[in-house]
Design an enzyme around this catalytic site. Structure first.
Site, short mmCIF file in Angstrom:
data_model
loop_
_atom_site.label_atom_id
_atom_site.label_comp_id
_atom_site.label_asym_id
_atom_site.label_seq_id
_atom_site.Cartn_x
_atom_site.Cartn_y
_atom_site.Cartn_z
CG HIS A 146 41.28 34.20 54.46
ND1 HIS A 146 41.85 33.52 53.41
CD2 HIS A 146 40.11 34.69 53.98
CE1 HIS A 146 41.08 33.62 52.35
NE2 HIS A 146 40.02 34.31 52.66
CE LYS B 152 55.97 26.92 30.07
NZ LYS B 152 55.58 25.66 30.76
CB ILE C 193 57.20 35.96 28.38
CG1 ILE C 193 58.11 36.92 27.60
CG2 ILE C 193 56.29 36.74 29.30
CD1 ILE C 193 57.35 37.89 26.73
CB SER C 194 56.96 34.57 33.84
OG SER C 194 55.93 34.43 34.81
N PRO C 195 54.22 33.17 32.18
CG PRO C 195 53.34 31.11 31.54
CD PRO C 195 54.58 31.74 32.12
CG ASP C 196 52.03 35.01 37.99
OD1 ASP C 196 50.84 34.85 38.30
OD2 ASP C 196 52.77 35.82 38.59
CE1 TYR D 16 47.41 40.91 47.53
CE2 TYR D 16 46.38 43.07 47.71
CZ TYR D 16 46.35 41.70 47.91
OH TYR D 16 45.23 41.12 48.46
CB SER E 99 53.38 30.56 48.93
OG SER E 99 53.70 29.67 49.98
CD GLN F 218 49.47 31.27 38.47
OE1 GLN F 218 49.56 30.16 37.97
NE2 GLN F 218 50.49 32.12 38.46
#
Length: 646
Positions: A351, A431, A435-438, A460, A464, A572
């Site tokens: 990382h 969707k 609605i946002s799937p995430d 949290y 990105s 995700q």
């Protein structure tokens, strides 16, 4: 980045018996596309990371605290915040100092994060690595393993060529180019232990390594993967070299040198220096560090038959313990590719050097490359023999190996990792309701946790920040007053009353869900646009330390611990191929979620520590499955209902 809290932001209460507070590893996947173009040309046009407005950050911090503290605690922190924000006060001084820092560096947050989170951290790299499992290959023997491994390395070499030629397609998100610098440092890099702080070495910058390291039966070999004219060897030629290695590494009583790289970094630094005092050892260690990558040819691990159990993510993350493959690794390398005799295929990432999104693209590239038909070529007879790396082990280093073995086995036995493939529906359902799937999944995770623990917790989602030069990862604060209102209402007996009022009650719940999702999406957009609350708080704190400014009271107040003591760490991971991302929990009492979405299903890789008796991965997964179904029913029932106000 989150480990920094452990070291300089939160003063009490966050450390656990493992000392685990690590970075967000993967990423909230805003959809991206690949487009052609020389990617280093795009770097010049990327903006520097801005410093968010101070008052805005403080207001967002108070908002994230609301569902986590008492009313009296909130009043207290508001008084401290008022003092912090007063004209000419500490906040203004620190803000100006951070703005000056931002003017002289490409990315002030990435600079802090890499140094403090990774290089200053003394925890074992075994704990903080991320893993990617590629689709299982159809073989169960040594020959199949060799052929698969050769194809993997051939794909890696092709990917390396695109990086060096700058022909790797530039990634775009929402029409804007992303920073590609992580790809440039992904290969031929390593993490070297140091006194108090480690260092990163990028060998591709000063030389052009022509070999890989192969780990087989806990022994290490180097294989030249380029001909004298600079062309890479073929997959068939790689097969020949790997067969040679397998035939020469049959002995099992060799010293497990690779296990030393799992040690606590201070301990590893001590024995690293002792190890390389021997000229032969120094030469061998240097060969591994300079190599393009490590290829680990693993023996097959036993199948597990517990519910939701999958051995592949565990094998990739830590090798399964010393009786299996944990010594068949060199965890200081940036990328290690694992191929097992039973068809397991994947890799670990370091990382400090590379985040999740570049690794997702690499995963897809390798997977699709291996599906292409390979042209059969006759191997060249005069290939240089692979070179076995030799180590001279002193008694004190052997003692360190035994210490490392015990630690690795304890870690392997304590990690509880499960995989849920949720097949009831996929992203098309949220969707269809706009609605946002995430965000839908984020609310489901929080609701499942609340159903078990009867309380909200700080959570949290990784995001990105590659829209900015040298951008790494950000922290979306997922728990909000809106999400808390939704999860508390869902099973509230007061909202489960007479059937006559069901329509009204469900409409209220749906409104709360939609509001929570709206807040989450707003927070996501703020984070990827550089308006980071967590990162800003960190940057201001570091300015106080660097400039010897007395620490403001808001940083020593216990409320900070409640705001950033994340018990749900979520990411995700977006693949085009059927891959799995995985990681270990950040703290003894936290859960880690890596999930992917498709049109037909959701896949969750969830982990926790068995030694934390309050947590139960299987129970949480089962509750999450029920929760997703219940939330779908809520959407469908309210979709057909008339407006309750009419």
């Amino acid at each position: 980045m989150l480990r920094i809290l452990n070291r300089i932001i939160v003063n009490v209460g966050m450390m656990n018996s493992y000392g685990l507070v690590k970075s967000c590893r993967l990423v909230n996947s805003a959809s991206d596309t690949l487009m052609g173009g020389r990617y280093l040309n795009h770097q010049k046009g990327l903006p520097r990371l801005p410093v968010p407005p101070l008052r805005e950050t403080c207001e967002r911090y108070l908002s994230c605290l609301e569902p986590l503290v008492t009313e009296d605690e909130l009043k207290h922190i508001k008084r401290l915040m008022k003092e912090f924000l007063k004209e000419g006060g500490d906040g203004e001084k620190l803000q100006r100092s951070l703005e000056r820092k931002a003017c002289t560096t490409d990315n002030w947050l990435a600079d802090y994060g890499i140094q403090i989170n990774y290089l200053d951290s003394r925890e074992s790299l075994l704990i903080s690595n991320g893993g990617f499992v590629l689709p299982k290959m159809d073989f169960t023997d040594k020959q199949g393993q060799i052929r698969c491994a050769a194809k993997v390395i051939k794909a890696v070499l092709d990917f390396k060529t695109m990086i060096e030629d700058e022909t790797l397609p530039v990634q775009y998100m929402r029409g804007e180019p992303l920073c590609m610098m992580q790809y440039f440092r992904a290969l031929s890099s390593c993490h070297v232990p140091g006194q108090k702080t480690d260092s990163l070495v990028f060998h591709a910058k000063n030389s052009n390594p022509r070999h890989i390291t192969v780990a087989q039966n806990s022994q290490f070999f180097t294989v030249e993967v380029y001909h004298s004219d600079g062309t890479p060897i073929t997959a068939d030629q790689l097969c020949v070299q790997l067969e040679r290695i397998c035939n020469s590494s049959l002995e099992t009583n060799t010293e497990h040198v690779g296990i030393l790289t799992t040690l606590h970094r201070d301990t590893w630094y001590k024995y690293y220096n002792k190890l390389v005092q021997d000229p032969s050892n120094k030469k061998s260690v240097s060969a591994i560090e300079r190599s393009i990558c490590v290829l680990c040819l693993d023996k097959a691990m036993p199948r597990t038959y517990e519910k939701y159990s999958r051995f592949e993510p565990v094998q990739v993350l830590h090798g399964g313990g010393t009786q299996w493959n944990s010594a068949n690794r060199w965890f200081d390398k940036s990328l290690q590719f694992i191929v097992g005799e039973d068809g397991t295929c994947g890799f670990t990432m370091l990382h400090a050097i590379i985040d999740g999104t570049p690794c997702m693209a690499l995963s897809d590239y390798i997977t699709f490359s291996m599906k292409k038909p390979q042209m059969m070529e006759s191997p060249v007879a005069l290939l240089p023999m692979p070179q076995k790396l030799h180590f001279n082990i002193t008694p004190d280093i052997k003692t360190a190996m035994e210490e490392a073995k015990q630690s690795v086995d304890k870690h392997a036995q304590d990690l509880d990792l499960r995989v849920l493939v949720f097949n009831h529906f996929g992203k098309q359902i949220p969707k269809a309701h706009q609605i946002s799937p995430d965000a839908f999944i984020q609310m489901a995770i929080q609701l499942a946790y609340y159903r078990i623990h009867q309380q909200c917790c700080a959570s949290y989602e990784a995001a990105s920040m590659r829209l900015f030069r040298k951008g790494r990862l950000g922290v979306i604060l997922s728990t909000s007053s809106a999400s808390a209102a939704f999860v508390k209402s869902f099973d509230d007996p007061k909202k489960q009353v007479a059937h006559l009022h069901k329509s009204v009650k469900n409409s209220e719940k749906r409104n709360l869900l939609e509001n929570a999702i709206k807040v989450h999406m707003w927070n996501t957009n703020m984070e990827i646009r550089g308006r980071t609350t967590f990162g800003h708080f960190l940057g201001l704190k570091v300015q106080a330390i660097e400039n010897n400014i007395p620490m403001p009271d808001i940083y020593t107040d216990t409320s900070l611990n409640k705001a950033f003591n994340f018990l749900l760490s979520t990411s995700q991971v977006a693949f085009k191929a059927a891959c799995l991302g995985s990681a270990v929990p950040e703290k003894l009492n936290s859960y880690d979620f890596c999930y992917s979405v498709t049109s037909d299903n959701f896949t969750f890789v969830v982990s926790a520590w068995k030694s934390c008796k309050e947590n139960n991965v299987v129970r949480l997964i089962q509750t999450l499955e029920d929760t997703l179904v219940d939330m779908k029913m809520l959407l469908e029932e309210t979709k057909l209902e008339p407006d309750s106000s009419t």
